[in-house]
Write a protein that holds these residues in place. Structure first.
Motif, PDB file in Angstrom:
ATOM      1  N   GLU A 190       0.823  -1.198   0.000  1.00 16.67           N
ATOM      2  CA  GLU A 190       0.000   0.000   0.000  1.00 16.67           C
ATOM      3  C   GLU A 190       0.866   1.261   0.000  1.00 16.67           C
ATOM      4  O   GLU A 190       0.571   2.237  -0.715  1.00 16.67           O
ATOM      5  CB  GLU A 190      -0.931   0.005   1.213  1.00 16.67           C
ATOM      6  N   GLU A 191       1.937   1.249   0.802  1.00 13.93           N
ATOM      7  CA  GLU A 191       2.828   2.408   0.850  1.00 13.93           C
ATOM      8  C   GLU A 191       3.548   2.605  -0.480  1.00 13.93           C
ATOM      9  O   GLU A 191       3.708   3.743  -0.952  1.00 13.93           O
ATOM     10  CB  GLU A 191       3.850   2.222   1.971  1.00 13.93           C
ATOM     11  N   ASP A 243       1.117   4.691 -11.851  1.00 17.09           N
ATOM     12  CA  ASP A 243       0.102   3.873 -11.199  1.00 17.09           C
ATOM     13  C   ASP A 243      -0.077   2.504 -11.849  1.00 17.09           C
ATOM     14  O   ASP A 243      -1.010   1.765 -11.514  1.00 17.09           O
ATOM     15  CB  ASP A 243      -1.238   4.606 -11.184  1.00 17.09           C
ATOM     16  N   LYS A 289       2.534   1.630  -3.466  1.00 18.01           N
ATOM     17  CA  LYS A 289       1.562   2.083  -4.462  1.00 18.01           C
ATOM     18  C   LYS A 289       1.317   3.581  -4.339  1.00 18.01           C
ATOM     19  O   LYS A 289       1.271   4.309  -5.347  1.00 18.01           O
ATOM     20  CB  LYS A 289       0.252   1.307  -4.282  1.00 18.01           C
ATOM     21  N   LYS A 290       1.187   4.054  -3.120  1.00 18.47           N
ATOM     22  CA  LYS A 290       0.969   5.484  -2.876  1.00 18.47           C
ATOM     23  C   LYS A 290       2.187   6.306  -3.275  1.00 18.47           C
ATOM     24  O   LYS A 290       2.064   7.388  -3.867  1.00 18.47           O
ATOM     25  CB  LYS A 290       0.636   5.700  -1.396  1.00 18.47           C
ATOM     26  N   LEU A 291       3.384   5.786  -2.972  1.00 20.16           N
ATOM     27  CA  LEU A 291       4.634   6.494  -3.295  1.00 20.16           C
ATOM     28  C   LEU A 291       4.743   6.777  -4.785  1.00 20.16           C
ATOM     29  O   LEU A 291       5.016   7.921  -5.195  1.00 20.16           O
ATOM     30  CB  LEU A 291       5.826   5.645  -2.826  1.00 20.16           C
ATOM     31  N   TYR A 292       4.541   5.765  -5.597  1.00 23.40           N
ATOM     32  CA  TYR A 292       4.720   5.943  -7.037  1.00 23.40           C
ATOM     33  C   TYR A 292       3.532   6.663  -7.673  1.00 23.40           C
ATOM     34  O   TYR A 292       3.705   7.437  -8.623  1.00 23.40           O
ATOM     35  CB  TYR A 292       4.979   4.592  -7.703  1.00 23.40           C
ATOM     36  N   ALA A 293       2.343   6.453  -7.138  1.00 22.73           N
ATOM     37  CA  ALA A 293       1.169   7.147  -7.668  1.00 22.73           C
ATOM     38  C   ALA A 293       1.306   8.655  -7.495  1.00 22.73           C
ATOM     39  O   ALA A 293       0.826   9.431  -8.340  1.00 22.73           O
ATOM     40  CB  ALA A 293      -0.098   6.640  -6.985  1.00 22.73           C
ATOM     41  N   ALA A 294       1.978   9.064  -6.415  1.00 18.38           N
ATOM     42  CA  ALA A 294       2.176  10.496  -6.182  1.00 18.38           C
ATOM     43  C   ALA A 294       3.019  11.145  -7.277  1.00 18.38           C
ATOM     44  O   ALA A 294       2.974  12.363  -7.471  1.00 18.38           O
ATOM     45  CB  ALA A 294       2.833  10.710  -4.816  1.00 18.38           C
TER      46      ALA A 294
END
Length: 304
Positions: A233-234, A245, A236-241
């Motif tokens: 989850e972390e 994605d 996924k959030k890191l790269y989506a920022a």
């Protein structure tokens, strides 16, 4: 997309909260220590610093030297199928062996090994989360005498070039001729062009900066303080920022391809994204004639 890629995309790493977890692609130190005598498990160290393995290694581990065993020492290329197959058979790796890779330098070169193993479609390969440092920090056993094994029978497939990015692929992405997300995993000063290479590294390029369109997500942002990967989850959030994605193919790069292998592992194995590692990386791209670059610091030639 090939059946193999569909399988890889679907086989995401699911980490349990127990003390001895093992996933599709990661194992922890507890699991390794409990499997030191498992004949179906082969532990392989891939470190880059001279003498590290000889001074002490995980008991039963065999040593693969990144400089000579996992690369072609004449051509700038990965080790050949024949070369790697011979080394793995000598290490006792068979078709039903689970191979655990670990190493120094934050597992950079062990992750390179995992990537090369994937290129040759070797099954049942996992990375020791946290690598050599975590094993040592926890004061787990070390051996100084290398163990030998009966020859294995592993057979490598032909190289799957779809897992590699080459210079023309990156140039096409830079010129927006291909819909690909580029991730530069070097430090901010390398990315901006302020530094031609991180301190202590000798491999250099004539020009500094980054591939146009690449976003900067330094490899270290993907790990916790102990060197283990952050949660799915972390990540996924890191790269989506940064706009990554998994909705389009990804190319990772660094200086020579080792740090980007670490990010390739996080994106490909933990998140299940479609990722290619550009092992030529900045030392190829930055030395190439006629390719576009972005240099935010204004240093373009000879560190001026």
């Amino acid at each position: 997309m090939t059946l193999r890629k569909l399988f890889v995309a679907g086989a995401l790493a699911i980490l349990s909260t127990g003390p001895t977890w093992a996933s599709n692609y990661l194992v922890n130190t507890d699991w390794v220590e409990k499997n030191l005598d498992n004949p179906k498990v082969r532990i392989v160290e891939v470190s880059v610093n001279p003498g590290v393995f000889e001074r002490g290694h995980i008991p039963g581990a065999v040593n693969l030297n990144w400089h000579t065993d996992l690369v072609d020492t004449v051509n700038r290329d990965i080790a050949s199928r024949e070369q790697l197959q011979a080394l793995l058979r000598k290490a006792g790796v068979s078709k039903d062996t689970t191979t655990i890779l670990y190493g120094d330098s934050n597992n950079w070169f062990a992750a390179w090994g995992a990537w090369v193993f994937d290129v040759y479609q070797i099954d049942n390969v996992k990375l020791l989360d946290g690598g050599r440092k975590k094993w040592e920090d926890e004061k787990r056993p070390l051996a100084t005498v290398a163990k030998t094994y009966k020859a294995g029978d592993v057979t490598l497939a032909e190289a799957d070039k779809s897992l590699r990015a080459f210079l023309p692929d990156v140039v096409a992405a830079a010129k927006k001729e291909a819909d690909v997300a580029l991730i530069d995993i070097r430090g901010p000063d390398e990315y901006s062009g302020k530094l031609f290479a991180a301190p202590g590294f000798q491999e250099l390029a004539i020009r500094a900066g980054h591939v146009p369109g690449a976003v900067n997500v330094p490899w270290g942002q993907a790990v916790a303080e102990d060197g283990t990967f952050k949660s799915r989850e972390e990540l996924k959030k890191l790269y989506a920022a940064k706009g990554v994605d998994g909705s389009r193919p990804i190319i990772t790069y660094c200086r020579i391809g080792e740090r980007s292998s670490h990010t390739w592992f996080a994106l490909s194995k933990i998140l299940g994204y479609d990722v290619r590692n550009y092992d030529g990386s900045w030392t190829e791209y930055g030395n190439s004639v006629g390719v576009p670059i972005t240099n935010l610091a204004g240093t373009v030639w000879g560190n001026q």
